[in-house]
Enzyme design. Structure first.
Site, short mmCIF file in Angstrom:
data_model
loop_
_atom_site.label_atom_id
_atom_site.label_comp_id
_atom_site.label_asym_id
_atom_site.label_seq_id
_atom_site.Cartn_x
_atom_site.Cartn_y
_atom_site.Cartn_z
N SER A 28 0.80 -1.23 0.00
CA SER A 28 0.00 0.00 0.00
C SER A 28 0.83 1.28 0.00
CB SER A 28 -0.95 0.00 1.21
OG SER A 28 -0.21 0.02 2.41
N LYS A 87 -6.36 3.69 8.80
CA LYS A 87 -5.45 4.64 8.15
C LYS A 87 -6.03 6.05 8.18
CE LYS A 87 -3.30 1.21 5.12
NZ LYS A 87 -3.06 0.75 3.73
#
Length: 823
Positions: A722, A765
């Protein structure tokens, strides 16, 4: 009487050799030659390892050491006299002078027999004791000796000692089964006091050191006292051994008699038809079998085993095996169930009381209870297919406690099974009864603990099961969690079908991708996200603080935690997705407050303690964590981008720094990166190189250049794809010298064509971005659908920009509108 002469041909093996030696000892002539005139002053020495050869003894010795063989050869070449000396330490292979006693026995070699394996067997005749004046060493050890005098005066004391020794020796031989009775006949034929003494000493089973002490004594009276002491000690030991043997024999006789009597009673009872009535335990066991509510096949099996038990003696090894089996059969519930409570309003109230937030998990639980209620109304008593819930989330978010709340809401018994680290299939299915110490598996044990056929069983840490040569427990769990199969679950120990269809199974895991796919297919995954800061504050106020205050003997009038103090503890002393560490820190403050209150108890009035910042720092020490914030002073940065990462403790921001130097065309990656992250960095560099013309990067730019990518906090392992878009932005900024915005963070996997792929852990996140003061977050376009599950408190504080390709992110990430190379 002439001495018997033994010829070499008289023996062919060791047994015949030893037998001949034993014959000689009885027929040896009693006339002693003039020792001082016939024995040389210097003799070869034969070291003995585990024997003392006394005078008047004929003994076979096996020799294999080169030095010993040399000594024997030297003796044969001369007059066949040799000195037998015992070693102090028998473990030493080549003894030195210090390892030899100073007193030994002068002997004469009667016969030498060379064996096929290279060893030599020597038959020696003990002549007299001798003291060593000095040892010498050449190819073998020799010694200057002085023969000890054998003269003694026969007086009354000596006569008494001889009689006492004869009496004790007779008792010793008669008591010791290892000594033949013929030994006494030989002893009675001996007349000389010193020969009697040495005969007894050689027969006693004593240590080498004690026998050596007899040999070293110069006075025959002292020698007899030492022999009497040894005989007395040995007789005490033999008497104790005799008592032990007698007790063992009595026990065996008693058990044998008991067995015979029991067999007679059993036969008579079978004749009269009264086999079971006389044993209260069997009567009780039979009642338990009849009242257990077993299904017909199970009852038939239990009855067969019970009939075997009745006819079996209690001393039989199989008796305890069958008895334990029947005890398990009657201990496991077969028909008893607790009444269910399917009141949805009550269930919702209990879930809200026990847990704050977790709305998605609570809604799914209420749906499950509603389905169970309808099935109950239709008399379908089994868990519906697809209704096995698996709570997946980081540690401390309430997965296990949620299972307890479900059991409380349904009014069912609750049992927790931890399968973390289980690698043996028998832990789930049980061991077969053929094994010693066998027992049922964890499932049947849980049912026994629950005591009902419809408990809530929580299988904890199902993602941490392993497997080895003993089998795969995950495969055994397939039958347990499959509603189509678990109605006939077969445990290896019980070896009968057990119905698990009424059990409500709930599982927990930290990550679902560690669960085998066939097992994952049988469960419904419910992801439990990390708690937000305001949720942790509410959990602390509603659950943690009241519980800790009560456990420490305080009341809510004694201490108070303001919201800002709770946030301080959350931010500076914990870093987690759940609230376990928060509970630990709050408990520490309350514990120290309790101590202060007890110390100041003498005061007439107790004041309420309002916890402030100074007290937190005093009780908890220096803050352990500092919040990562976007660089407020530096609005723009070259070669530095902000990414977002998911960890087991929740979300976190991830800085990516890139620098370019003149060098040898290297690509350097540091910061303890995993293989996947390294591949993402390589893919990002390949993307930049393939689109270099669009960024107006010169063709020769990448020649003789070193590109170094570093992710700070190098002690923490980092991996995953990611961060791909973040590394592209940082490298592109360093190459083109275009500044990046410091208040923008990004996450997304990239391809070589510049497409941004979806990622996981979006909620954590985004939460980390809000905590760090990030204003804008770039996410993959395919993750836009996940925003509906993100809390409103997060979405209101951040600008989320979905991007499908890398070039769509340039205008948001860079300050300048166009990213081009600058010299």
């Amino acid at each position: 009487m002439a001495k018997k002469i033994i010829e070499k041909d008289d023996f062919l093996g060791n047994d015949e050799f030893d037998e001949a030696a034993s014959e000689v000892i009885y027929e040896k002539e009693s006339k002693i030659p003039d020792l001082n005139s016939s024995i040389p002053a210097n003799l070869p020495v034969l070291p003995l390892k585990d024997i003392i050869v006394f005078p008047y003894m004929i003994y076979p010795i096996l020799a294999g050491r080169e030095s010993t063989i040399a000594a024997i050869n030297k003796s044969i070449e001369k007059d066949k006299y040799i000195l037998l000396v015992a070693q102090v330490d028998e473990k030493i292979e080549e003894p030195t002078f210090e390892n030899l006693y100073k007193t030994g026995t002068v002997a004469k070699i009667i016969q030498v027999l060379r064996l096929p394996n290279g060893l030599i067997k020597v038959l020696v005749d003990g002549i007299a004791a001798a003291n060593v004046d000095k040892f010498f060493s050449d190819k073998h050890i020799s010694a200057d000796i002085k023969v000890k005098s054998v003269a003694f005066k026969k007086d009354t004391e000596l006569e008494a000692l001889i009689r006492q020794a004869a009496k004790l020796f007779t008792d010793y031989v008669q008591t010791n089964r290892n000594i033949p009775q013929e030994t006494l006949v030989a002893y009675e034929n001996i007349k000389e006091p010193d020969r009697k003494l040495y005969y007894i000493a050689s027969t006693i089973n004593a240590d080498i050191q004690k026998k050596q002490q007899i040999l070293e004594l110069n006075d025959i009276h002292k020698q007899y006292y030492e022999v009497l002491f040894l005989l007395g000690s040995e007789m005490e030991i033999l008497n104790v051994e005799k008592e032990i043997d007698a007790k063992i024999y009595q026990t065996m006789q008693k058990n044998q008699r008991k067995f015979i009597v029991q067999e007679q009673i059993r036969i008579l009872q079978d004749e009269l038809g009264e086999g079971m009535e006389s044993d209260p335990e069997l009567i009780k066991l039979k009642e338990q079998i009849d009242n257990a509510g077993m299904p017909e096949p199970v009852l038939k099996k239990a009855t067969e085993e019970f009939n075997k038990l009745k006819k079996m003696p209690s001393m039989s090894p199989d008796y305890s095996v069958i008895r334990n089996f029947l005890d398990w059969m009657v201990s496991v519930p077969w028909s008893f169930s607790t009444p269910d409570n399917f009141n949805l309003i009550r269930a919702k109230k209990i879930l809200d009381e026990d847990h704050y937030g977790l709305d998605k998990a609570k809604d799914r639980i209420i749906e499950l209870i509603a389905v169970l209620k309808l099935l109950k109304e239709k008399n379908i008593n089994k868990t519906p297919k697809g209704q096995i819930l698996c709570f997946v989330g980081p540690p401390g978010v309430g997965k296990t406690s949620l299972g307890k709340s479900i059991a409380r809401a349904l009014n069912r018994n609750f049992v927790r099974i931890s399968v973390g680290g289980v690698r043996d299939e028998a832990e789930i299915r049980g061991h077969r009864r053929t094994y010693i110490g066998s027992m049922p598996g964890k499932i049947i044990q849980a049912m026994k603990k629950a005591g009902s056929i419809n408990p809530v069983i929580l299988i904890d840490e199902i993602d941490k099961m392993s497997n080895d040569f003993r089998g795969d427990p995950a495969s055994a769990m397939l039958e347990v969690l499959d509603p189509e199969q678990n109605s006939a679950f077969n445990d290896h120990y019980l070896d009968v079908d057990y119905d698990l269809s009424s059990v409500l199974f709930i599982t927990t895991a930290n990550v679902y991708y560690n669960i085998p796919l066939p097992l994952l297919d049988r469960m419904e995954i419910i992801e439990m996200r990390s708690y937000l800061d305001f949720e942790k504050v509410q959990i602390a106020k509603r659950h943690i603080i009241p519980k800790e205050i009560e456990e420490h003997g305080l009341t809510d009038k004694d201490i108070e935690f303001p919201d800002d103090i709770l946030l301080k503890i959350i931010h500076e002393y914990t870093r987690e997705a759940g609230v376990r560490n928060l509970e630990r820190e709050i408990s520490s403050i309350i514990r120290k407050t309790t101590k202060d209150i007890v110390i100041k108890k003498s005061n007439s009035k107790r004041k309420k303690v309002i916890v402030k910042s100074k007290r937190v720092e005093k009780d908890l020490g220096v803050k352990r964590f500092s919040q990562k914030h976007a660089d407020e002073e530096e609005k723009s940065r070259i070669g530095s981008a902000t990414g977002l990462a998911w960890t087991s403790m929740g979300g976190d921001i991830l800085n990516v720094d890139v620098t370019i130097m003149n060098g040898t065309n290297k690509f350097i990656l540091t910061g303890k990166l995993g293989e996947i992250m390294k591949e993402s960095a390589q893919a990002g560099l390949s993307y930049i190189k393939s689109y270099a013309k669009e960024f107006k990067i010169p063709d020769a730019f990448f020649k003789n250049k070193e590109i170094h990518i570093h992710l700070p906090e190098g002690a923490i392992p980092k991996d995953g794809p990611s961060a791909g878009i973040t590394m592209i932005m940082a490298m592109l900024s360093a190459i083109t010298k275009s500044p990046l915005r410091s208040d923008v963070a990004m996450t997304g996997e990239i391809t070589l064509r510049g497409k941004v792929l979806p990622i996981g852990g979006l909620n954590e996140k985004l939460l980390a971005a809000v905590r760090s003061g990030i204003k804008t977050v770039l996410i993959p376009k395919d993750n836009e659908k996940d925003l509906v599950e993100i809390q409103k408190e997060i979405l209101d504080n951040i600008n989320i920009v979905p991007v499908e390709k890398v070039d769509e992110a340039f205008k948001h990430a860079f300050i300048e509108k166009k990213v081009i190379y600058k010299k």
